[in-house]
Design a protein around this motif. Structure first.
Motif, PDB file in Angstrom:
ATOM      1  N   ASP A  18       0.809  -1.224   0.000  1.00  0.00           N
ATOM      2  CA  ASP A  18       0.000   0.000   0.000  1.00  0.00           C
ATOM      3  C   ASP A  18       0.844   1.277   0.000  1.00  0.00           C
ATOM      4  O   ASP A  18       0.301   2.375  -0.077  1.00  0.00           O
ATOM      5  CB  ASP A  18      -0.901   0.025   1.254  1.00  0.00           C
ATOM      6  CG  ASP A  18      -1.737  -1.219   1.349  1.00  0.00           C
ATOM      7  OD1 ASP A  18      -2.166  -1.706   0.284  1.00  0.00           O
ATOM      8  OD2 ASP A  18      -1.958  -1.727   2.470  1.00  0.00           O
ATOM      9  N   VAL A  19       2.147   1.122   0.149  1.00  0.00           N
ATOM     10  CA  VAL A  19       2.991   2.316   0.225  1.00  0.00           C
ATOM     11  C   VAL A  19       3.192   2.887  -1.171  1.00  0.00           C
ATOM     12  O   VAL A  19       3.495   2.150  -2.113  1.00  0.00           O
ATOM     13  CB  VAL A  19       4.372   1.973   0.845  1.00  0.00           C
ATOM     14  CG1 VAL A  19       5.287   3.191   0.820  1.00  0.00           C
ATOM     15  CG2 VAL A  19       4.192   1.465   2.269  1.00  0.00           C
TER      16      VAL A  19
ATOM     17  N   THR B  52       2.824  12.058 -10.406  1.00  0.00           N
ATOM     18  CA  THR B  52       1.727  11.230 -10.937  1.00  0.00           C
ATOM     19  C   THR B  52       1.240  10.234  -9.876  1.00  0.00           C
ATOM     20  O   THR B  52       0.042   9.984  -9.767  1.00  0.00           O
ATOM     21  CB  THR B  52       2.184  10.444 -12.180  1.00  0.00           C
ATOM     22  OG1 THR B  52       3.440   9.846 -11.891  1.00  0.00           O
ATOM     23  CG2 THR B  52       2.307  11.345 -13.391  1.00  0.00           C
ATOM     24  N   LEU B  53       2.168   9.689  -9.102  1.00  0.00           N
ATOM     25  CA  LEU B  53       1.785   8.719  -8.064  1.00  0.00           C
ATOM     26  C   LEU B  53       1.011   9.411  -6.945  1.00  0.00           C
ATOM     27  O   LEU B  53       0.032   8.875  -6.413  1.00  0.00           O
ATOM     28  CB  LEU B  53       3.026   8.031  -7.482  1.00  0.00           C
ATOM     29  CG  LEU B  53       3.787   7.090  -8.409  1.00  0.00           C
ATOM     30  CD1 LEU B  53       5.002   6.514  -7.691  1.00  0.00           C
ATOM     31  CD2 LEU B  53       2.873   5.963  -8.879  1.00  0.00           C
TER      32      LEU B  53
ATOM     33  N   TYR C  96      -2.900   8.709  -5.946  1.00  0.00           N
ATOM     34  CA  TYR C  96      -3.298   8.322  -4.592  1.00  0.00           C
ATOM     35  C   TYR C  96      -4.388   9.256  -4.056  1.00  0.00           C
ATOM     36  O   TYR C  96      -5.390   8.802  -3.493  1.00  0.00           O
ATOM     37  CB  TYR C  96      -2.082   8.350  -3.664  1.00  0.00           C
ATOM     38  CG  TYR C  96      -2.426   7.973  -2.242  1.00  0.00           C
ATOM     39  CD1 TYR C  96      -2.443   6.634  -1.842  1.00  0.00           C
ATOM     40  CD2 TYR C  96      -2.753   8.950  -1.301  1.00  0.00           C
ATOM     41  CE1 TYR C  96      -2.781   6.282  -0.551  1.00  0.00           C
ATOM     42  CE2 TYR C  96      -3.086   8.597  -0.005  1.00  0.00           C
ATOM     43  CZ  TYR C  96      -3.094   7.280   0.369  1.00  0.00           C
ATOM     44  OH  TYR C  96      -3.440   6.935   1.650  1.00  0.00           O
ATOM     45  N   LEU C  97      -4.195  10.547  -4.234  1.00  0.00           N
ATOM     46  CA  LEU C  97      -5.181  11.513  -3.719  1.00  0.00           C
ATOM     47  C   LEU C  97      -6.544  11.266  -4.354  1.00  0.00           C
ATOM     48  O   LEU C  97      -7.577  11.271  -3.677  1.00  0.00           O
ATOM     49  CB  LEU C  97      -4.736  12.952  -4.005  1.00  0.00           C
ATOM     50  CG  LEU C  97      -3.493  13.446  -3.277  1.00  0.00           C
ATOM     51  CD1 LEU C  97      -3.189  14.887  -3.665  1.00  0.00           C
ATOM     52  CD2 LEU C  97      -3.643  13.345  -1.756  1.00  0.00           C
ATOM     53  N   MET C  98      -6.550  11.028  -5.654  1.00  0.00           N
ATOM     54  CA  MET C  98      -7.824  10.881  -6.349  1.00  0.00           C
ATOM     55  C   MET C  98      -8.470   9.529  -6.083  1.00  0.00           C
ATOM     56  O   MET C  98      -9.661   9.436  -5.807  1.00  0.00           O
ATOM     57  CB  MET C  98      -7.636  11.097  -7.849  1.00  0.00           C
ATOM     58  CG  MET C  98      -7.345  12.559  -8.170  1.00  0.00           C
ATOM     59  SD  MET C  98      -7.183  12.888  -9.925  1.00  0.00           S
ATOM     60  CE  MET C  98      -8.840  12.549 -10.486  1.00  0.00           C
ATOM     61  N   GLU C  99      -7.664   8.468  -6.128  1.00  0.00           N
ATOM     62  CA  GLU C  99      -8.255   7.133  -6.021  1.00  0.00           C
ATOM     63  C   GLU C  99      -8.507   6.707  -4.583  1.00  0.00           C
ATOM     64  O   GLU C  99      -9.533   6.116  -4.272  1.00  0.00           O
ATOM     65  CB  GLU C  99      -7.370   6.107  -6.740  1.00  0.00           C
ATOM     66  CG  GLU C  99      -7.424   6.308  -8.240  1.00  0.00           C
ATOM     67  CD  GLU C  99      -6.505   5.368  -8.990  1.00  0.00           C
ATOM     68  OE1 GLU C  99      -5.876   4.496  -8.353  1.00  0.00           O
ATOM     69  OE2 GLU C  99      -6.406   5.530 -10.220  1.00  0.00           O
TER      70      GLU C  99
ATOM     71  N   CYS D 154      -2.810  20.204  -4.672  1.00  0.00           N
ATOM     72  CA  CYS D 154      -2.112  19.603  -3.525  1.00  0.00           C
ATOM     73  C   CYS D 154      -0.817  18.934  -3.966  1.00  0.00           C
ATOM     74  O   CYS D 154       0.201  19.014  -3.281  1.00  0.00           O
ATOM     75  CB  CYS D 154      -2.997  18.571  -2.822  1.00  0.00           C
ATOM     76  SG  CYS D 154      -4.466  19.307  -2.099  1.00  0.00           S
ATOM     77  N   THR D 155      -0.852  18.279  -5.112  1.00  0.00           N
ATOM     78  CA  THR D 155       0.350  17.610  -5.618  1.00  0.00           C
ATOM     79  C   THR D 155       1.444  18.637  -5.901  1.00  0.00           C
ATOM     80  O   THR D 155       2.600  18.444  -5.526  1.00  0.00           O
ATOM     81  CB  THR D 155       0.020  16.836  -6.914  1.00  0.00           C
ATOM     82  OG1 THR D 155      -1.036  15.923  -6.634  1.00  0.00           O
ATOM     83  CG2 THR D 155       1.224  16.069  -7.403  1.00  0.00           C
ATOM     84  N   ALA D 156       1.042  19.737  -6.521  1.00  0.00           N
ATOM     85  CA  ALA D 156       2.032  20.772  -6.848  1.00  0.00           C
ATOM     86  C   ALA D 156       2.671  21.334  -5.589  1.00  0.00           C
ATOM     87  O   ALA D 156       3.871  21.559  -5.530  1.00  0.00           O
ATOM     88  CB  ALA D 156       1.377  21.881  -7.650  1.00  0.00           C
TER      89      ALA D 156
END
Ligand SMILES: [Zn+2]
Length: 329
Positions: A6-7, A172-173, A177-180, A192-194
């Motif tokens: 899960d990491v 991308t990872l 993760y945030l979306m899924e 948030c990713t940026a």
């Protein structure tokens, strides 16, 4: 607790841990180095849980007695070293919690694991006390030092540890993760990713932050109009953001992303990579008005402001200096 599966990211470290456990080549001392939020504690906990799991597989089974104890934070053979003073781990902390207990054999498992968070806060005396233990550890002992800046450790300590460096995670990872997993909407995940800059803990924190939208809005309002502001208005603006003092690094990061957008747009005229897509009109305008040197000056002064605030320079003063640099460039 989960499993290594899960990491997100950290593949090199996970590969190392799995093979060390499987091939029985576990070292007595490790340094897990990475910035705040990078995942040091999570990896150390997973490592410790795997070492003690009764199924002895490459991942913790999450079902055996040992895994359940580890999950609940009550495993007698996993010792997390704490410290009372906020900014230092003293020689007494190390003596009492590590040196005085390490010779007592593990209660149930094959290992006894010491996790020392913020190990770069160990005083020199504390490090010297720990050194004696690391030089001749009992067979079953594993010591994990978690550091943000391993360079502050004595070379004699560092040279006896296996260094595991946490690297930045690919955007991308993080976004995936945030979306899924967290079901964050697309536009917010981008944002948030940026801001997270490869730091998963930070991305999660931002995605969960109630204040994030508020702080972003506040920063955008300032950046749109700062060029036309009078000094008195700037002083006013600084007063307003004192309520975000605790989140000031987020605030500064938002400004940083804004000017990175400006720089990017100025250099490429490409809108796709701009983070503040909803503010493109202002980004374009700023790109037209500011010189490359000007934007560089602003980005540098953001770094400077962070350093100053970290060194506890007067908050208002540091922010006013920053805003003036922004205004003038
Ligand atoms: Zn287990």
């Amino acid at each position: 607790m989960g499993s290594f599966k899960d990491v997100v990211g950290h593949k090199n470290i996970i590969d190392y841990i799995r093979s060390a456990v499987q091939e029985d080549k576990v070292s007595h001392a490790y340094i897990l180095n990475g910035e705040k939020g990078a995942g040091k504690k999570m990896l150390a906990n997973l490592f410790a849980t795997t070492l003690l799991c009764e199924k002895a597989g490459p991942d913790p089974c999450n079902e055996c007695h040992s895994c359940r104890q580890a999950e609940s934070g009550n495993h007698p053979d996993i010792i997390k070293v704490t410290h009372e003073k906020p900014n230092t781990i003293s020689v007494d902390d190390i003596r009492e919690q590590v040196n005085n207990t390490i010779l007592i054999k593990p209660y149930q498992g094959p290992y006894k694991i010491y996790i020392i968070p913020q190990a770069d806060m160990m005083s020199v005396q504390a490090q010297n006390a720990l050194l004696k233990t690391i030089e001749e550890p009992p067979e079953y002992a594993v010591i994990m030092l978690l550091t943000e800046n391993a360079d502050t450790l004595l070379p004699t300590i560092a040279s006896r540890c296996v260094m595991l460096k946490l690297r930045n995670i690919k955007d991308t990872l993080i976004k995936k993760y945030l979306m899924e997993t967290m079901e964050v909407p697309d536009y917010k995940a981008d944002m948030c990713t940026a801001f997270a800059q490869g730091n998963m803990g930070r991305a999660i924190l931002l995605a969960n932050s109630e204040y994030f939208n508020e702080i972003r809005e506040e920063a955008v309002q300032l950046l749109k109009y700062i060029q036309e502001m009078e000094l008195s208005e700037i002083v006013e603006a600084v007063k307003r953001i004192t309520s975000y003092k605790l989140e000031i690094n987020d605030y500064l990061d938002i400004i940083m992303v804004w000017y990175r957008d400006v720089l990017l747009y100025k250099a490429t005229k490409d809108m796709d990579k701009v983070v503040f897509k909803d503010q493109i009109k202002y980004i374009k305008e700023q790109a037209r008005k500011s010189s490359y040197e000007g934007v560089e000056l602003i980005l540098n002064s953001l770094e400077k402001a962070k350093t100053r605030l970290k060194a506890n320079v007067n908050f208002e003063l540091a922010m006013e200096l920053l805003f003036l640099t922004i205004k003038e460039n």
